[in-house]
Design an enzyme around this catalytic site. Structure first.
Site, PDB file in Angstrom:
ATOM      1  N   THR B  17     107.692 -15.643 -62.238  1.00  0.00           N
ATOM      2  CA  THR B  17     109.149 -14.560 -61.892  1.00  0.00           C
ATOM      3  C   THR B  17     110.424 -15.591 -61.490  1.00  0.00           C
ATOM      4  OG1 THR B  17     108.165 -15.028 -59.118  1.00  0.00           O
ATOM      5  CG2 THR B  17     108.066 -12.881 -60.884  1.00  0.00           C
ATOM      6  N   ASP B  18     111.916 -15.185 -61.651  1.00  0.00           N
ATOM      7  CA  ASP B  18     112.616 -16.461 -60.761  1.00  0.00           C
ATOM      8  C   ASP B  18     113.397 -15.322 -58.997  1.00  0.00           C
ATOM      9  OD1 ASP B  18     114.430 -14.100 -61.396  1.00  0.00           O
ATOM     10  OD2 ASP B  18     114.438 -14.863 -63.702  1.00  0.00           O
ATOM     11  N   MET B  19     114.735 -16.204 -58.536  1.00  0.00           N
ATOM     12  CA  MET B  19     114.782 -14.891 -57.291  1.00  0.00           C
ATOM     13  C   MET B  19     115.347 -13.522 -58.021  1.00  0.00           C
ATOM     14  SD  MET B  19     117.565 -17.815 -57.329  1.00  0.00           S
ATOM     15  CE  MET B  19     119.483 -16.361 -56.129  1.00  0.00           C
TER      16      MET B  19
END
Lengths: 144, 144, 144, 144
Positions: B17-19
């Site tokens: 996942t990313d921010m």
């Protein structure tokens, strides 16, 4: 013909290679995004902004890459960004990745501008200042 | 219409996942490749083989992905592989990535079959047993 | 001697290897975290919860790994989780990663339980149900 | 007290963050390795060399990191390298990662110097020119 409006350089890191001894193909998408983000920062624009009290972002709609030549550990890559299309609620960037005069890869990323609403993610118009800057860049480059 | 010839499932990992709280778009290319590799293994074929004493491999020629819906940490994704095109020296796979009935992404990977010769990388014909298996799978699935 | 309280298995993916032909050392930390997350899920506990209206999370305080033997593309790895220490506001997990009878790596991750407050991140006590489950697992395993 | 012998700077990339909004802890190991590799390059030494006709490399024996403060997208990080120990067949580097005056993380990587022989991987002495350079750097820095 269009001209690049921005470029970055970076060395290939060891952890970006795979057992075939070359950069793993998925990492070219990271190179392109790094260039896109540096470009947007260069326009004094925050990638993750606010619109009427809602968080906004730029999820990807499409990403594509053609691989022309391998890139290896330590190579100094130049990533050039071209503005392919500026629409009301999305932007399409094109990229060329090269090592010296050798074209290593070319690709594109289309990103939508969205707001995170209580009812889900909704496409919203590009921030006006950003849109104007992008359009002026296209015009400048077509003139030259 | 073509049918999938193979599928895998995997949970989205936290580090994917990313921010923005969703799977980073570059990771979908890794999901597709993981499915491709599991498929080739299922045909009892070694990805990195030998041809006349030369090492062979499958560098990517093109990769593309359309993003339809976000995927999040913990989601169980199904990745389905379709045989789009079998050529003399290359294969093009198509993929659909879904969560339950929701299509999350669809993409494609074109890979060339190459041998690493002293003079550089050269496209070489697909291994005959692999080619026959791939062709029979296409035929089977068109029949049904 | 302590015993593992949980384990997962996974195949090494192509994109996890590097040009040395083995799994890049940074990926072992991802394997350990994947095991930790699967373990916490197995206890019916949400990793990202709420406490008095505040979001909570588990940032890492320390991570360490000793590498014993290389892992290669396609290897089936077993990752075993041991409860090393359960404190008021943090947990320390130990991991063993092996391929068949061969120990490939052993490591540890210490994670703090925190709440995201308006004034910043603050360590907060472990959720009581999770703490009780973890403690009972330690006791069970020490008994056997 | 020892002093850093080398440093690099890099911006945190979007793809290095996770859904907690901060750099994923595994990426600090990649930052440290990037600094190590840039350091070795700065000494005019090839990371992957040859010894008596055998390929050599630097597999990791241990890696560890203590996390002090979160790093976020766009942060400019400074990674400083310290020579902790130079042994006959291995080196241990220590790293400090900071953002302005804030210490974000500190860690270490121990790497063995090995040759890939027909009978497997064997630890071999450090290349003499590299060893001399490393030792002179330690001495220089202790003097100042």
């Amino acid at each position: 013909m269009s001209k690049p409006v921005f470029e970055i350089q970076r060395h290939v890191e060891f952890y970006e290679t795979d057992m075939a001894g070359i950069v793993h193909f998925s990492n070219f998408f990271r190179y392109m995004e790094a260039c896109e983000h540096a470009f947007v920062r260069s326009l004094d624009h925050e990638l993750h902004g606010m619109l009427d009290g809602l968080e906004t972002g730029w999820p990807r709609v499409n990403a594509t890459c053609d691989y022309r030549a391998p890139a290896r550990f330590g190579d100094l890559l130049t990533i050039r960004l071209y503005l392919e299309e500026i629409r009301n609620r999305s932007v399409r960037y094109r990229f060329e990745i090269s090592r010296d005069a050798i074209l290593v890869a070319e690709g594109a990323i289309a990103a939508a501008h969205v707001a995170i609403t209580p009812d889900g993610i909704k496409a919203v118009p590009l921030p006006e200042p950003l849109k104007l800057k992008l359009q002026s860049l296209i015009t400048d480059h077509n003139r030259t």
